[in-house]
Design an enzyme around this catalytic site. Structure first.
Site, short mmCIF file in Angstrom:
data_model
loop_
_atom_site.label_atom_id
_atom_site.label_comp_id
_atom_site.label_asym_id
_atom_site.label_seq_id
_atom_site.Cartn_x
_atom_site.Cartn_y
_atom_site.Cartn_z
N CYS A 1 30.99 23.56 -41.10
CA CYS A 1 31.86 24.23 -41.96
C CYS A 1 31.96 23.70 -43.16
CB CYS A 1 32.82 25.06 -41.50
SG CYS A 1 33.39 26.51 -42.28
N GLU B 1 31.05 24.67 -31.99
CA GLU B 1 31.86 24.14 -30.90
C GLU B 1 32.22 25.45 -30.10
OE1 GLU B 1 34.46 24.59 -34.38
OE2 GLU B 1 32.57 23.96 -33.81
N HIS C 1 30.31 27.33 -36.78
CA HIS C 1 31.12 26.67 -35.69
C HIS C 1 30.47 26.61 -34.28
CE1 HIS C 1 35.13 26.20 -38.17
NE2 HIS C 1 34.57 27.31 -38.89
#
Length: 544
Positions: free
Chosen positions: A386, A514, A512
């Site tokens: 990001c 993750e 994102h």
């Protein structure tokens, strides 16, 4: 016709102090039941008045975990998804703010036919409806419900009363209560003290609730005498007093629970007969404990003194490390201290990879841009998430494309070359809550790219949480100078992934990654990033 089995509810409540790991306990119970072949989901009830944690400072609440549907939720939902491997939605998180907002909105619309609106029954009914809604239509056998805060908090009382009412409604063999408490060790007397647990259970019993399992968190082993004492004064069987000592990895918690027969205890109470199989987790923990090598990854961020702000990133490294037979050691970097190339060379001297973390605001961004420059020029594996992608684009624009003064309008509204800028749809927005580009968006990958190699597919879907984007007016110039745009959202014509073809591994993602990494399958970008870090370690590259 086969009769519909009743939904079973497990309520996880906390006592004594917050932060004891109710979320991990709920997720671990979910893991055991999921691996008994049951369909499981988890709901988090948060007593705070915020509608969601999206506008809350990470120092107060840690990471904001974003779901596919764009819901900004508590970080515990990240644990839920990682452990039980399902994608959750807005029904899996409810706050006092949402509850009261819904009830007041319906009162204004006249839905209550002139009734006086009260905590009981209107607020409690709304809470019960939210608990039931997570399994409407009925898809799950088990609903695990974690209540934030601790027993005795004034803001938790409506939730506990709603749970008490629901427990009566569903019947004895269709619910159970797991109470997570602290058993402190007093060094002066060299003994574990059970009184805080006794008082916490006393508060539960005062409102008509009785724990079926007491999970005792302690830094010391809980001996049989202490268990028997808790059992006696808290009115539970001694083998229902479960020890919750510190572990090396949170993924060991289901194993600890299984050793103490938590699954069997739940099965007896809820009349479940399925057998639990945790061999996959045992293999995972064995690989986690016995890596073949150690790599060091520098994490460049804004809240480096608060690991919970980046909880999903840290967990993703555990998953990716296991898949690469590597232990990932984290080196936290506060980028405000990086003010020159020389400082970057000194700080990143012994790392095998650099990751620029997501975030908002201008603090430390110049250091992040220099971190990207160092990784790019010295062939250090790099991942930008990001804001990390945006800093990498600014670095490339300034130092490769010759656009001196290139910046993001988030940091410099009057930037000469605004290579990162607001989408048109974001310009008129004033409200902060739930107004970013949130949730899952599709992305088309370029064949032959590093991203395509990682995902092994042309089309992916990933979660977003941001306002600023790569400015399309500069895309042609960036690409002409060698920046590869390897992922595009075709519907919005927005850049999703950038990379450097001639670099060992340099990738930035606007989304994102993750948020979608799991125990049983690391996220592709994290897996390949750690794999590149292992190759860097083995190549013994020395930065110039």
């Amino acid at each position: 016709m086969t009769p519909v089995r009743p939904t079973k509810y497990i309520f996880v409540l906390g006592g004594v102090i917050s932060g004891l790991g109710k979320g991990i306990a709920a997720a671990s119970i979910g893991y055991l039941l999921k691996h008994a072949g049951l369909r499981v989901t988890i709901l988090k009830l948060d007593p705070y008045l915020n509608v969601d944690p999206g506008t809350m400072n990470p120092y107060q609440h840690g990471e904001v975990f974003v779901l596919d549907d764009g819901s900004e939720t508590d970080l515990d939902l990240g644990h839920y998804e990682r452990f039980i491997d399902i994608n959750m939605g807005k029904h899996n998180n409810a706050t006092t703010g949402q509850i009261y907002s819904s009830v007041i909105g319906r009162e204004r619309a006249g839905d209550y036919l002139g009734a006086t609106i009260q905590v009981i029954p209107h607020i409690t009914n709304e809470i019960i409806d939210r608990i039931k809604a997570v399994n409407t239509p009925k898809r799950f056998d088990i609903v695990i419900c974690e209540v934030g805060g601790t027993v005795g908090d004034i803001e938790s009382l409506p939730f506990l009363e709603a749970i008490r009412q629901l427990s009566v409604e569903v019947g004895y063999h269709n619910y159970m209560i797991v109470h997570v408490t602290l058993v402190p060790y007093v060094k002066a007397s060299e003994e574990l003290k059970t009184k805080p647990t006794q008082h916490s259970v006393m508060r539960l019993r005062e409102i008509g609730m009785f724990p079926d399992i007491i999970l005792c968190r302690s830094d010391f082993k809980i001996d049989r005498a202490t268990r028997d004492k808790i059992a006696l004064f808290c009115n539970v069987a001694a083998d229902h007093v479960i020890e919750g000592t510190e572990v090396q990895s949170i993924y060991e918690v289901p194993l600890i629970f299984n050793q103490q027969k938590v699954g069997e205890i739940i099965g007896q109470r809820l009349k479940l007969k399925q057998k639990i199989d945790i061999t996959d987790l045992e293999r995972f923990i064995d690989r986690y404990r016995n890596p073949e090598c150690d790599v060091t990854i520098a994490l460049c961020g804004k809240y480096t003194e608060l690991p919970d702000a980046y909880k999903s990133v840290l967990e993703s490294f555990i998953h990716a490390g296991v898949e690469n037979s590597a232990r990932v050691n984290i080196q936290w970097i506060q980028t405000e201290g990086i003010r020159s190339d020389e400082a970057a060379a000194r700080i990143f001297n012994n790392v095998n990879g650099i990751l620029i973390l997501p975030g908002f605001g201008s603090r430390g961004t110049e250091g992040k841009i220099l971190a990207s420059k160092f990784a790019r020029e010295n062939n250090i594996p790099f991942l930008g998430i990001c804001l990390g992608l945006q800093c990498a684009v600014i670095d490339f624009a300034r130092h490769v494309c010759g656009l001196t003064g290139a910046n993001s309008t988030e940091f410099d509204p009057d930037a000469k070359y605004p290579v990162i800028d607001l989408m048109e749809s974001q310009r008129a927005i004033k409200a902060k809550g739930g107004t970013m580009r949130l949730g899952a968006y599709e992305c088309q990958l370029t064949a032959g790219s590093k991203a395509f190699k990682a995902y092994r597919t042309h089309k992916i879907s990933e979660r977003h949480r941001h306002r600023w984007e790569v400015n399309n007016r500069y895309r042609q110039r960036l690409e002409k100078n060698g920046l590869k745009i390897s992922g595009i959202n075709l519907d919005l014509n927005l850049v999703e992934i950038i990379e450097l073809p001639d670099h060992p591994w340099f990738v930035g993602s606007q989304f994102h990654p993750e948020l979608k990494s799991r125990i049983n399958h690391a996220h592709p970008l994290f897996r390949d990033f750690v794999g590149a870090a292992v190759e860097h370690l083995n190549s013994e590259v020395t930065p110039r």
